[in-house]
Design an enzyme around this catalytic site. Sequence first.
Site, mmCIF file in Angstrom:
data_model
loop_
_atom_site.group_PDB
_atom_site.id
_atom_site.type_symbol
_atom_site.label_atom_id
_atom_site.label_comp_id
_atom_site.label_asym_id
_atom_site.label_seq_id
_atom_site.Cartn_x
_atom_site.Cartn_y
_atom_site.Cartn_z
ATOM 1 C CD GLU A 181 43.126 -55.527 -7.863
ATOM 2 O OE1 GLU A 181 43.995 -55.257 -7.683
ATOM 3 O OE2 GLU A 181 42.278 -54.732 -8.495
ATOM 4 C CG ASP A 218 41.217 -52.638 -11.614
ATOM 5 O OD1 ASP A 218 41.709 -53.338 -11.486
ATOM 6 O OD2 ASP A 218 41.831 -50.817 -10.913
#
Length: 784
Positions: A510, A457
């Site tokens: 990401e 993330d």
Amino acid sequence: MNKNNPIYLTPPEQIAAICGGYCSDPFAVLGMHGVEVGAEDWGLGTGERKVVTVRAFYPFAESIAVRALDNDEVVPMQRIHPDGFFEAVFWHRSEPFPYRLILKEGTGDEGRGTREFYDPYAFPLLLSDFDLHLIAEGNHFRLWKVLGAHIVEVTPNFPVPDPQSPVPVVRGVRFAVWAPNALRVSVVGDFNRWDGRVHPMRFRHEAGVWELFLPQEVLGIGDWGLESGELIYKFEVKGRYGGYLELKSDPLGFYHEVRPKSASILWDIGRYQWNDNDWLAHRKEIHRLDKPISIYEVHWGSWRRIQEPDGSWRWMTYRELAEQIVPYVKDMGFTHIELLPVMEHPLDQSWGYQTTGYFAPTSRYGTPDDFKAFVDACHQAGLGVILDWVPAHFPKDMHGLVFFDGTNLYEYGDWKGDHPDWHTKVFNFGRTEVRNFLIASALFWLLEYHADGLRIDAVASMLYLDYSRKPGEWQPNIYGGNEHLEAIDFLKRLNEVVHQQVPGILMIAEESTAWPMVTRPTYVGGLGFDFKWNMGWMHDTLFYFSKDPIYRKYHQGALTFSLWYAFSENFILPLSHDEVVHGKASLLGKMPGDLWQKFANLRALFGYMWAHPGKKLLFMGGEIAQWREWDYASSVDWHLLQWESHQGIQRLVRDLNWLYRNEPALHEWDCDHRGFEWIDFSDADNSIISFVRWAKDWRDCIVVVCNFTPVVRQDYRIGVPFGGVWQEVLNTDWKHYGGTRDIGQGTREVMAEALPWQNRPYSVQLTLPPLAVIYLKRCFENQR
């Protein structure tokens, strides 16, 4: 002075340090020690004489005695400080001997009567010099095996009475924690009434690690309890500065209490028996770039909830979800389940992205073994499991990593340490021990929980020093740029280690910027990820589809732009949780037009997405056309499936997945320019695009035609690469998806004419349904 008043055998400053809770070397005070005394003063003859003392600190003890195991002599200890410091002096012994303590507490609410146990301060060093060396240099990639709490068997550090007798082996728990700047660290729990003075730990300065072994009798539980998760504990950390004193959860704890509680719970991480050997043996083949990967993204607490008899709703447990979601996802044709972070976290509203337990699945849904059973069930059903993992930042909850030993230990201590978006702390990527902690965490989920990949993330926030910062709020790197060199180096090292130690897994970034070579090997200058979320495709495509069709001709470039860079990285096309929350509307809610057009637009979006190069990801609820935005605190609206329109979307997603898996042209060259060729992207006035998806066997191709207006296009000619009969293998306007056409109606089969068109030697004439995508495949004679 006489032997009936032995208070002076323990220096007063040592007694004060233990009773005051600021002794940083408890093994120098507690336990058994030889002491030189003046023999004349004690009536022991002349000159210097060595005697043996045993010291203990138990504030809640009524009395303590020492049992000498070599002769079974029991000697009462004297309370030499009212806070509970005890000492026994063995005047006629000069050498250490084996012993146990007999402690009497009383039998009140907190007292547990009389117990006998080996003294925790009679045990040797626990961690090896090699382990400490690896920790100090940042290369202990099995960190969870040495730090944290582990059930072990240890031999006490005293001589055996009879060389022929067996050496005693004591079962208990070894605790170890990294806190190099602390003055004192203790293990606390119900077993010592959460008093940090009782069980201070030994400091191993070589690596800044504190360690202590507590026998099971000291912990007040037997063998069964040690393995059942009944022992609750924390570390009490006393800092060197400013009176810092905090109770900390174990940074490497395997299991924690359900929030809002935050204590760690002892767990035997190695006891689960796996049944997924077949999956693991073939995983590397499954994860090749030329294989289909279609991911169903799930937030555990809101996929489906269970209503209790009293009308309240609760989360599903790990095992309950395994029973329901595994067959569902398998039937829907997805290849993988991706879970929003299941690592322990204190705040539900963070969805797991503010992690405190980097080595623990959240106890909201069950035990570590329960989560392993979920992963096991996925693998046995042929489904991979990808876990969201957050190495970019962590929350400021004081039981967690923040200011762990009274200093900025895990986080940067300057402006880099505060994340402006999430008001969290940023890991110190320049510190070897912190990098080691994070790399070990990644390996832990891949090795201990058999995860098939990690989705990292907020990579963009790690790469740039000026991420979400205004001018004057950041400082450039040593070369004058905005690149975060330490974080970049960490990501490269992370991917190198993980791929070397766990071949065949997926590392997914990401990353929302144009950072180059995210998915290229580190040896050519890349970051080393396997895949990257194509955030640009997601943004541009949803922007296009949100426009009224009458205006789409002005935005055709937003739709086609992704093909300019589609093969610069190995991309996953995400329609993720981030796009259906915080006022952004659900996927269906983003679509323009009346009710029919909204559903038709969503079907067209899915048809286009599954035809576009790149692996696929869809967040839960999208496959049934949920109206509401995602709400972490409630279930997906499964009741919508009582309507045909929502059933139709679900059927379409299922068929797209299976077509994607079964047709090589739709996945073999997902990450290679050889797998895609435009037929026509210039018909903006009609909002029509067409292209070819190629397989490695060039004869096995699929032609895709997209009509993004609500107007039926009659006799629309498309160039095709081959002659013969072309068959419609999917049409998002078929009735059983909620469209207008029966299967077989319209252009179910069409003969290619030898009429050159759009730089192709053949062409077909089609009736394009409104707001629809059709897939055409050449029909060989033996297939008709």
